[in-house]
Every structure is written in C-alpha cells, then in structure tokens.
Motif scaffolding. Structure first.
Motif, PDB file in Angstrom:
ATOM      1  N   LEU A 153      54.190 -33.853  15.358  1.00 45.95           N
ATOM      2  CA  LEU A 153      53.720 -32.536  14.913  1.00 45.95           C
ATOM      3  C   LEU A 153      54.850 -31.514  14.937  1.00 45.95           C
ATOM      4  CD1 LEU A 153      50.318 -32.407  16.854  1.00 45.95           C
ATOM      5  CD2 LEU A 153      50.702 -33.091  14.485  1.00 45.95           C
ATOM      6  N   SER A 154      56.084 -31.963  14.867  1.00 52.22           N
ATOM      7  CA  SER A 154      57.238 -31.068  14.932  1.00 52.22           C
ATOM      8  C   SER A 154      57.277 -30.132  13.734  1.00 52.22           C
ATOM      9  CB  SER A 154      58.529 -31.884  14.977  1.00 52.22           C
ATOM     10  OG  SER A 154      58.562 -32.708  16.110  1.00 52.22           O
ATOM     11  N   GLY A 155      57.933 -28.981  13.924  1.00 46.35           N
ATOM     12  CA  GLY A 155      58.164 -28.069  12.812  1.00 46.35           C
ATOM     13  C   GLY A 155      56.925 -27.373  12.304  1.00 46.35           C
ATOM     14  N   LEU A 165      52.407 -24.407  16.252  1.00 45.93           N
ATOM     15  CA  LEU A 165      51.451 -24.643  17.330  1.00 45.93           C
ATOM     16  C   LEU A 165      51.887 -23.915  18.593  1.00 45.93           C
ATOM     17  CD1 LEU A 165      51.010 -28.460  16.735  1.00 45.93           C
ATOM     18  CD2 LEU A 165      49.615 -26.606  15.815  1.00 45.93           C
ATOM     19  N   LYS A 166      50.913 -23.380  19.336  1.00 46.00           N
ATOM     20  CA  LYS A 166      51.229 -22.575  20.520  1.00 46.00           C
ATOM     21  C   LYS A 166      50.924 -23.286  21.838  1.00 46.00           C
ATOM     22  CE  LYS A 166      51.021 -18.017  18.412  1.00 46.00           C
ATOM     23  NZ  LYS A 166      50.501 -16.639  18.494  1.00 46.00           N
ATOM     24  N   ARG A 167      50.186 -24.377  21.779  1.00 42.08           N
ATOM     25  CA  ARG A 167      49.945 -25.144  23.002  1.00 42.08           C
ATOM     26  C   ARG A 167      49.905 -26.625  22.672  1.00 42.08           C
ATOM     27  NH1 ARG A 167      45.031 -27.417  23.528  1.00 42.08           N
ATOM     28  NH2 ARG A 167      43.274 -26.590  22.312  1.00 42.08           N
ATOM     29  N   LEU A 168      50.056 -27.425  23.696  1.00 38.94           N
ATOM     30  CA  LEU A 168      49.999 -28.867  23.517  1.00 38.94           C
ATOM     31  C   LEU A 168      48.559 -29.331  23.309  1.00 38.94           C
ATOM     32  CD1 LEU A 168      52.455 -29.993  26.321  1.00 38.94           C
ATOM     33  CD2 LEU A 168      52.820 -30.214  23.880  1.00 38.94           C
ATOM     34  N   PRO A 169      48.363 -30.406  22.567  1.00 40.34           N
ATOM     35  CA  PRO A 169      47.010 -30.960  22.425  1.00 40.34           C
ATOM     36  C   PRO A 169      46.517 -31.537  23.748  1.00 40.34           C
ATOM     37  CG  PRO A 169      48.511 -31.822  20.742  1.00 40.34           C
ATOM     38  CD  PRO A 169      49.342 -31.135  21.768  1.00 40.34           C
ATOM     39  N   LYS A 170      45.213 -31.812  23.790  1.00 39.02           N
ATOM     40  CA  LYS A 170      44.628 -32.493  24.947  1.00 39.02           C
ATOM     41  C   LYS A 170      44.764 -34.006  24.748  1.00 39.02           C
ATOM     42  CE  LYS A 170      41.307 -28.770  25.664  1.00 39.02           C
ATOM     43  NZ  LYS A 170      39.871 -28.379  25.682  1.00 39.02           N
ATOM     44  N   PHE A 171      45.350 -34.660  25.742  1.00 42.21           N
ATOM     45  CA  PHE A 171      45.711 -36.066  25.582  1.00 42.21           C
ATOM     46  C   PHE A 171      44.815 -37.010  26.382  1.00 42.21           C
ATOM     47  CE2 PHE A 171      49.886 -33.928  24.849  1.00 42.21           C
ATOM     48  CZ  PHE A 171      50.010 -34.271  23.518  1.00 42.21           C
ATOM     49  N   ASN A 230      58.159 -25.874  17.513  1.00 42.36           N
ATOM     50  CA  ASN A 230      56.893 -25.181  17.371  1.00 42.36           C
ATOM     51  C   ASN A 230      56.986 -23.849  18.110  1.00 42.36           C
ATOM     52  OD1 ASN A 230      54.453 -26.644  15.985  1.00 42.36           O
ATOM     53  ND2 ASN A 230      55.614 -28.282  16.979  1.00 42.36           N
ATOM     54  N   SER A 231      55.849 -23.320  18.519  1.00 39.48           N
ATOM     55  CA  SER A 231      55.814 -22.074  19.296  1.00 39.48           C
ATOM     56  C   SER A 231      55.093 -22.314  20.616  1.00 39.48           C
ATOM     57  CB  SER A 231      55.117 -20.963  18.501  1.00 39.48           C
ATOM     58  OG  SER A 231      55.759 -20.737  17.271  1.00 39.48           O
ATOM     59  N   LEU A 232      55.293 -23.496  21.187  1.00 39.89           N
ATOM     60  CA  LEU A 232      54.609 -23.868  22.423  1.00 39.89           C
ATOM     61  C   LEU A 232      55.007 -22.929  23.553  1.00 39.89           C
ATOM     62  CD1 LEU A 232      54.990 -27.743  22.253  1.00 39.89           C
ATOM     63  CD2 LEU A 232      53.081 -26.350  21.465  1.00 39.89           C
ATOM     64  N   GLU A 233      53.991 -22.454  24.284  1.00 39.66           N
ATOM     65  CA  GLU A 233      54.202 -21.514  25.379  1.00 39.66           C
ATOM     66  C   GLU A 233      53.606 -22.069  26.658  1.00 39.66           C
ATOM     67  OE1 GLU A 233      53.881 -17.436  22.653  1.00 39.66           O
ATOM     68  OE2 GLU A 233      52.186 -18.098  23.888  1.00 39.66           O
ATOM     69  N   GLY A 234      53.826 -21.333  27.746  1.00 40.82           N
ATOM     70  CA  GLY A 234      53.230 -21.698  29.023  1.00 40.82           C
ATOM     71  C   GLY A 234      54.145 -22.540  29.870  1.00 40.82           C
ATOM     72  N   ARG A 261      57.258 -43.676  25.373  1.00 42.20           N
ATOM     73  CA  ARG A 261      58.636 -44.150  25.259  1.00 42.20           C
ATOM     74  C   ARG A 261      59.588 -43.052  24.789  1.00 42.20           C
ATOM     75  NH1 ARG A 261      57.974 -50.230  22.579  1.00 42.20           N
ATOM     76  NH2 ARG A 261      56.609 -51.059  24.223  1.00 42.20           N
ATOM     77  N   GLU A 262      59.100 -42.186  23.884  1.00 36.82           N
ATOM     78  CA  GLU A 262      59.935 -41.088  23.396  1.00 36.82           C
ATOM     79  C   GLU A 262      59.143 -39.795  23.484  1.00 36.82           C
ATOM     80  OE1 GLU A 262      61.818 -41.684  19.675  1.00 36.82           O
ATOM     81  OE2 GLU A 262      62.509 -43.721  20.124  1.00 36.82           O
ATOM     82  N   LEU A 263      59.744 -38.776  24.118  1.00 35.72           N
ATOM     83  CA  LEU A 263      59.112 -37.466  24.289  1.00 35.72           C
ATOM     84  C   LEU A 263      60.087 -36.394  23.846  1.00 35.72           C
ATOM     85  CD1 LEU A 263      56.881 -35.597  25.327  1.00 35.72           C
ATOM     86  CD2 LEU A 263      57.906 -35.768  27.615  1.00 35.72           C
ATOM     87  N   ASP A 264      59.683 -35.603  22.839  1.00 37.56           N
ATOM     88  CA  ASP A 264      60.530 -34.542  22.300  1.00 37.56           C
ATOM     89  C   ASP A 264      59.731 -33.249  22.241  1.00 37.56           C
ATOM     90  OD1 ASP A 264      62.245 -32.864  21.011  1.00 37.56           O
ATOM     91  OD2 ASP A 264      62.659 -34.187  19.318  1.00 37.56           O
ATOM     92  N   LEU A 265      60.033 -32.320  23.155  1.00 37.29           N
ATOM     93  CA  LEU A 265      59.409 -30.997  23.191  1.00 37.29           C
ATOM     94  C   LEU A 265      60.456 -29.903  22.986  1.00 37.29           C
ATOM     95  CD1 LEU A 265      57.018 -31.481  26.263  1.00 37.29           C
ATOM     96  CD2 LEU A 265      56.462 -31.673  23.843  1.00 37.29           C
ATOM     97  N   SER A 266      61.542 -30.221  22.330  1.00 36.47           N
ATOM     98  CA  SER A 266      62.668 -29.293  22.197  1.00 36.47           C
ATOM     99  C   SER A 266      62.339 -28.112  21.304  1.00 36.47           C
ATOM    100  CB  SER A 266      63.886 -30.038  21.640  1.00 36.47           C
ATOM    101  OG  SER A 266      63.594 -30.562  20.350  1.00 36.47           O
ATOM    102  N   SER A 267      63.130 -27.045  21.477  1.00 41.12           N
ATOM    103  CA  SER A 267      63.052 -25.838  20.632  1.00 41.12           C
ATOM    104  C   SER A 267      61.664 -25.230  20.646  1.00 41.12           C
ATOM    105  CB  SER A 267      63.489 -26.165  19.203  1.00 41.12           C
ATOM    106  OG  SER A 267      64.795 -26.653  19.166  1.00 41.12           O
ATOM    107  N   ASN A 268      61.177 -24.927  21.854  1.00 40.38           N
ATOM    108  CA  ASN A 268      59.918 -24.218  22.034  1.00 40.38           C
ATOM    109  C   ASN A 268      60.142 -23.096  23.042  1.00 40.38           C
ATOM    110  OD1 ASN A 268      57.551 -25.513  20.489  1.00 40.38           O
ATOM    111  ND2 ASN A 268      58.590 -27.303  21.338  1.00 40.38           N
ATOM    112  N   SER A 269      59.063 -22.587  23.622  1.00 44.25           N
ATOM    113  CA  SER A 269      59.164 -21.508  24.611  1.00 44.25           C
ATOM    114  C   SER A 269      58.493 -21.919  25.915  1.00 44.25           C
ATOM    115  CB  SER A 269      58.519 -20.224  24.064  1.00 44.25           C
ATOM    116  OG  SER A 269      59.151 -19.797  22.889  1.00 44.25           O
ATOM    117  N   LEU A 270      58.642 -23.178  26.269  1.00 36.91           N
ATOM    118  CA  LEU A 270      58.049 -23.695  27.495  1.00 36.91           C
ATOM    119  C   LEU A 270      58.852 -23.258  28.711  1.00 36.91           C
ATOM    120  CD1 LEU A 270      57.267 -27.296  26.220  1.00 36.91           C
ATOM    121  CD2 LEU A 270      55.608 -25.471  26.623  1.00 36.91           C
ATOM    122  N   GLU A 271      58.158 -23.088  29.825  1.00 36.78           N
ATOM    123  CA  GLU A 271      58.788 -22.668  31.063  1.00 36.78           C
ATOM    124  C   GLU A 271      58.383 -23.614  32.188  1.00 36.78           C
ATOM    125  OE1 GLU A 271      57.396 -18.700  31.564  1.00 36.78           O
ATOM    126  OE2 GLU A 271      58.773 -17.848  30.075  1.00 36.78           O
TER     127      GLU A 271
END
Length: 794
Positions: free
Chosen positions: A200-202, A205-211, A225-229, A243-253
């Motif tokens: 779902l890159s690019g 979205l402001k939050r992660l989905p429920k997994f 994206n515009s992920l916050e929190g 195996r692969e996790l990419d959350l780069s270029s967001n506003s996560l803290e």
C-alpha cells in the motif's frame, strides 16, 4: 549435454504439434478483435494469423481452444478497454500493465469468474468509483495488482465484503494511488486470511491496518504514506511469518525494543528509515532473525554503533545514515566478503579509514563524518562506488593507479577533504567511471590528459583546488558530460571553443574564479540544454554573445531538474554528491540544494557592449548576474517577461537610461542590485521595487524616487512636499473633466428636486416619510431617557 539438447528439441516439437491442433473459439476470437478495435498500437500478427487467435501475441489457449492467458504488458497501447473481454469465460490471467489505457467501469470483470491473476497497474482508473465491488466478486482471484491507477477510496467497503469473499487472495498491490481511508482494508482483511503480499506504499493513509486476520502475511510495504502515531501502538509482533517490512518515509514515532522484534523470526528486510523512531536495544541482545537488508536511515541508533548488527551474517545492504552515531568504525563490519550497499553517512564517526582487504562493496558511503588520515589502497580496490566527501581525509590519491580492471569503478566522490598532490595519470584503467568529484581539496598540478579515456564520464567536479595550466582538449572526448565544474582554480588561457561543439549535453558549466581571458566563444551557444552557465571572476573581455536565446532549456519555465541521473539499488535512489557551487544571493550555495536552478553568471569580468535582447527570451531564468563589467546602454526593455526571476545583479557597470517599468512586474524578485551605474529618471512605482533599500540604487546620481530622494520635478508632489491625491498616471483629469463633473451634478440635482416640486403625490410621500422618521426618533429617545432616569433613582 547432447541428451539435454535433444530432450529440449523434442519438447519444443511436441509443443508445436499440440499448438498446431488447437483452434480458438470463434466467440472469443471476435471478443479479442472487438477489444483491439478500441486500441492503437495493437496488431495480432500477419493476415494468415488473423483466423487463429491462439497464435496471436500475448494470447495463450487451453487444449480445448479457450483463451486462458492474455498478457499485453509494456506494449505502449493507447485507448479504452472494451468490456468485450467478458466473453473470455475461461480467462485465468489478465495483464495489461503499463499501457496508456483508460476505462469507465470494471463491471465486466465480475463475469470472468475464472480469473485468478489480474494486473492493471498503470491503467488510468480515476473515473471508476466502484472499482472494488466487481473485484470482490472474483472468488477465484489470488493475485491483484492495481499500482499507479489513480484509485480513490471506494464507497461502503464493508458492505461489499459482507456479501462476498476474497478467500483465495494472496497478493494485493494498491501502491501509488490516492487512497486515504484505511477502513477499506480493515474490512478486506476480515474476510481474507490467505494474504501473503500487501503493498500500500505511496498513498495517503494515516494509520496502519488491523492485522488480526492476516497472520500469514510475509511481505508488508507501507512506505511513503502519512502514517502517524507511536510505532509500538501497532501490534506488528503478531505477524510472525513476516519476511519483509517497509514502513519508511512516514511520520511514525516511538522507541523500539527487542520485545517488539522478538517474534519476527523470519524477517529478512527491515526498513524504518525516514521516521522519528528510536532503537533501544541492549548491547548483548542476540536477534532471533537473520536480516539481509537493514534500512534505518534517520532513526536514532546512537551514540554507539549498534552491536546487534554484528550477528547479521547475510547482510547485503546496511543504511544507518543520520543515525546519531558518534563512535569509531568497528572492525567486525569489514569482515564480510560482499555487500551491495553500505551507507553510514551523516554521522559523527571518527578514526581512520579501515582496511577493506576482506570485503567488496558495490556502494560504500562514509561521507559527512570525521574520518581522518590517508585513504588506504584497499578502499579504492574494493569499492565500485566510493563516497567519502566531507571528512578530514588527507594525503595523496596516487594509489588510484593500482586499481585493477577486475572491479569496474563507477563513482569516486572525495570532495571536501584535505587531499593534496597531483592527479594521477592512470585514468585509462577506469573505463566505467561516470562520476568524479574531487572538489574542495588541496590538489594541484595540471589536469591529466588521460581523462580523455573516460568516455562514460557524466559528472566532473574539480572545483576549488589549485589546478594550473589550460583546460586542455583532453575533455573534448568526454562527450557524455552533463556537469563540468573547474571553478576556483588557477587555470589560464582562453575558454575552449570545443566546449560548445563537443560537450553539447552540458547542463552545468562552471569556469568561475580562474584566469581565463579572451572573448566568450560563439560556440557556447550550442549548449542548448544548459541550466547554469557560470563564467564569473575571470578576465574575459569582448561582448556577450547575442545568440543566448539558443539556450532552449533556459527558455522553458518547466521546473525540469538539472540532471536526471541517479544510481538505483533495490529500488532505492542514491543521488550523486554533486557539490558544484553557484554565487546565489551573496553566498556560495551547492547546486544539489537547488535542483531546479537556472541562471547565468558573467560577473567580475571585462565585458563591454550592451545587454543582449536575447535575455528576454530566457523565461526560465532564476538568476542573472552581470555585475562588475563595463556594460553600456540600457537595461533591456522586455526584462519584465522573465516572470520567474528571483535574483538580478547589474551593479557596477556603465548602464544608462531609465529603469524599465516592466521590472516592477517581477513579483518573485527577492534580490536586486542596480548600484553604481548611470541610470536616470524615476524608479517605477511598485510594491516590489520599493521594498529594496537605497543601497540597491546607490551610485546613480540622476536616479530618484522612493527609496531614494524625491524627484525635483515630480508632478505627483506639491510645492510643500505633500503628495497630491492625483497619481502620475491620472493625466486624463483636466479642465474638461471637472466641467463634465459639475454639469452632471446639476442635472442630477434638478432631476430629483424638480420632480418633487412638480409631482404633488411624490412630494407628499417624501415629506411624510421624513416626518415619520422624526417622530420615531423622538419617541424612542424619550422612552430611553425615562428608563435611564428610573434606573438612576432606584
């Protein structure tokens, strides 16, 4: 070997025999013809093939003649997708990606119940509002790719999935769209427990989905994206198969500890870069995973080098730039046989450069640190792309000559150090070199002729050193040069004419601050794609060429970048460290920080003659500096056409005449210097020109008006120095104007008064109206006064 070849030939023959017997279904053949009728760029082959659709390009049929695979990707097709494809009832694979196609709706998709693979990436679906509904009816769908389709949020996603199920969906790619609502995917995941790949890159979205229901997920990409929190709020620890996790270029803290990573035992790629995330891991922590790619740029990892990375034995890429590391380089980091990419730039790493005898690096970036001492021979021998700029490195680089041709060197960026000595003459050993940046060092001697062998050289920065001699003809063979910067040296001679005839692809030419003499060669006008031309601070004489309007890139106000060349590795863009300088608003600035910079600087020379009118055609210019020359004549009258101009310096010349009124229309102008010329007349009135202080216009004795002294014969000023109401441009206000105004007043007055005198009913109503107004005011005032008195007495 011969047996394998015979088996392969036998297999091909059998396949040809089987395919020869297959006959396509006529209904499906007609559907494909109708589909192709709406497209340009699609032909199904020769006339003899037109009758048998199973032989057409991109078409695969079953043994019974039904089309089960249609792959027309990368064919540059244009037009609309016809719903006729619904006739392909046995179609399992449909790929139309990366074509210039549009479509009104996707309703026809729901009729192809056998579809298991669908890829419409790059197809324009912005007009399709209910794109999710027909897709949700494809119960056999396993892989869905809709990347870059300009999709927007679908309505009522939950209702769609409540009556349907994507029970077989394993791969979903909706990257690079315009999706904002995460609830769409929350609903989708409640009905899909088989999902393995999610991209779902690019999006926005402001939050992660429920997994909760996607426990089998192995590949998760949510970058840009515009992920916050806080990152710890999202329970990623349950994704044990990841195996692969990419959350780069967001506003996560937030802070990540070993607790958050302990269950990710299958992880191979971890990318939290360009967030505000910190890592707090104990020094003796042993990870439960073996990573191949670690990207933690702009994550707080310091002050010490993270020791847990030592346990990662399969690393091919490590990026820890801007990580707050203030340590020395650990020895264990260099005990790896091969790494594609190591980036430790923009930290505070100190100490000496390590010995890389045991390692080979495709890209090694240690720039912007505090490394000192000489560059070891092994560093040159074992790095294909070497970036060591902005350190404290010293000594000679003569050991470059020992580089073998075994490892093709592509980039050497050693700028902003303390390197000295002469350039070696063995550049013929580096045939593949495309970037050579040695700027801002203490190098000396002449530019070696062997640079002529670098036929792939695109960027050459030798600025701010102590090079001497002439700019030899050796560089004329480097015809792929885009940037040539030799400014700030001690070069002499004339500007070579071959620059314009042989290096026509130059986007940046910087010869500033040398001792070049003679006139500017007319061949310079052959540089049609030049963005920055800087010949300032030399001894150049003669006139400015009149053919500057041949600079077509400067005539276009399209915001195009100076150079579109970058190095890509595994989808990651690495910009060239091209630090050529430009005199911008009084100080030197790096080109790389001014990507769309367009301008001409010919200042501090001995140029004569007038300013060419050709400047007015260069509407993409951001800066012009012609100061400190001997230019005469007027400022070009059409300068107001350069509406993107931000910086103009014409000071210390012999320019005369008035300041063009068009200069007042340059609304982006933030720096202006016209001082010490022979300009006359009044400074044009505008918000822009009056915002500059008097130093902008000083040294022009016959120039007047705000912010200088008032003009002595200004008709807008009275004898007492007070500004008249009538502006300079209101010259149409004369005696006739006042006569007409008085006559109009008299006519208007008697039209009203005469009517009241002659018309009894109007006169009666008029006076009755004002009498009622008077009575109302009297009664209202009386009542309010009585209330006021009672209030005081009480």
């Amino acid at each position: 070997m011969k047996l394998k070849i015979l088996q392969l030939l036998l297999f091909l023959c059998m396949k040809l025999l089987v395919s020869a017997e297959i006959r396509c279904i006529e209904r499906e053949r007609q559907a494909l013809l109708q589909f192709s009728g709406n497209l340009s760029g699609l032909t199904w082959g020769s006339e003899e093939d037109k009758g048998e659709c199973c032989n057409w390009y991109g078409v695969e049929c079953t043994s019974t003649g039904h089309v089960f695979d249609l792959d027309l990707s990368y064919m540059y097709l244009r037009g609309k997708i016809s719903p006729a494809l619904r006739e392909l009832q046995n179609l399992e694979y449909l790929t139309l990606k990366d074509n210039n196609l549009t479509i009104d709706n996707l309703n026809w998709l729901s009729d192809i119940s056998s579809l298991s693979y669908l890829d419409l990436s790059g197809v324009d679906l912005r007009a399709v509002t209910n794109w999710l509904q027909p897709i949700a009816k494809l119960s056999s769908l396993e892989e869905l790719f809709l990347s870059g389709c300009q999709l927007r949020d679908p309505p009522s996603a939950f209702d769609v999935f409540a009556n349907s199920s994507l029970s077989s969906l394993s791969s979903l790619d909706l990257s690079h769209n315009e999706l904002t609502s995460i609830s769409t995917f929350d609903s989708m995941f409640n009905f899909s427990g088989t999902l393995i790949y999610l991209n779902l890159s690019g999006n926005q979205l402001k939050r992660l989905p429920k997994f909760e229901q996607v426990f089998n997920l192995r590949y998760l990409f949510l970058s840009s994206n515009s992920l916050e929190g806080t990152i710890t709020e999202h329970n990623l620890a349950n994704l044990t198969q990841l195996r692969e996790l990419d959350l780069s270029s967001n506003s996560l803290e937030g802070t990540i500890t070993e607790h958050h990573l302990a269950n990710l035992t299958q992880l191979k790629k971890l990318d939290f870069s360009f967030n505000n995330v910190s890592f707090n891991l104990s020094i003796d922590w042993i990870p439960t995973f073996q990573l191949e790619i670690i990207r933690l740029s702009h994550c707080n990892m310091g002050p010490y080098f993270p020791n847990w990375i030592q346990k990662q034995n399969s690393l091919s890429e490590l990026s820890l730039s801007f990580a707050g590391i203030s340590d020395t380089l650990p020895n264990w980091l260099w005990n790896r046989s091969f790494m594609e990419y190591l980036d430790l730039s923009h930290n505070n790493i100190s100490g000496r450069m390590p010995d890389l005898t045991m390692s080979i690096y495709e890209i090694l970036d240690l720039s912007y640190n505090n490394l000192s001492g000489p560059i070891p021979l092994s560093v040159f021998r074992h790095s294909a792309n070497l970036r060591l700029s902005k350190n404290l490195l010293s000594g000679s680089i003569s050991n470059l000559c020992t580089i073998s041709e075994r490892l093709p060197v592509q980039a050497l960026v050693l700028s902003n150090n303390q390197l000295d000595g002469e350039l070696p003459g063995c550049w013929m050993n580096m045939h593949d070199l495309t970037v050579l940046d040695l700027a801002n060092n203490k190098l000396s001697g002449k530019i070696p002729p062997s640079l002529s062998t670098l036929r792939f050289l695109s960027i050459l920065h030798l600025g701010n050193n102590n090079f001497t001699g002439e700019l030899g003809s050796c560089l004329k063979n480097c015809k792929r040069l885009k940037k040539l910067d030799v400014g700030g040296n001690k070069l002499t001679g004339k500007i070579p004419a071959w620059i314009g005839t042989h290096l026509r692809g130059l986007a940046v030419l910087n010869l500033r601050f040398n001792s070049f003499h003679g006139s500017i060669p007319l061949t310079i006008c052959y540089l049609t794609v030049v963005h920055v031309l800087d010949l300032s601070r030399n001894n150049i004489s003669g006139k400015i060429p009149r053919c500057l309007n041949n600079f077509t890139s400067l005539a276009q106000n399209d915001g195009s970048p100076i150079l579109d060349r970058n190095i890509w590795l595994e989808g990651q863009q690495i910009e060239d460290d091209d630090n050529a300088l430009v005199q911008w608003k009084g100080q030197e600035s790096e080109y790389k920080r001014l990507k769309n910079m367009k301008g001409i600087d010919l200042s501090s020379n001995k140029l004569v003659g007038t300013i060419p009118q050709a400047f007015s055609d260069l509407k993409g210019l951001l800066f012009i500096n012609l100061s400190r020359n001997h230019l005469t004549g007027n400022i070009i009258s059409n300068i107001g056409q350069l509406d993107t101009l931000e910086w103009l310096d014409l000071s210390r010349n012999q320019l005369s005449g008035e300041i063009p009124s068009g200069l007042a229309n340059l609304h982006f102008l933030s720096f202006l210097d016209l001082a010490y010329n022979n300009l006359t007349g009044k400074i044009p009135l505008s918000t822009q020109l009056q915002s500059f202080n008097s130093s902008t216009y000083i040294g022009n004795d016959k120039l007047c008006g705000d912010p200088l002294a008032e003009c002595p014969h200004d008709p807008s000023v009275t004898n007492h120095g007070k500004v008249n109401i009538v502006e300079e441009d209101d010259r149409f206000i004369n005696r006739d104007f006042y006569f007409c105004m008085i006559f109009g007043f008299i006519i208007g007055f008697w039209v009203v008064v005469g009517t009241l005198v002659l018309k009894h009913s109007w006169r009666h109503s008029y006076f009755k109206f004002w009498n009622n107004i008077g009575n109302w005011m009297y009664v209202t005032t009386k009542i309010n006064m009585t209330r006021f008195k009672r209030k005081i007495l009480s």
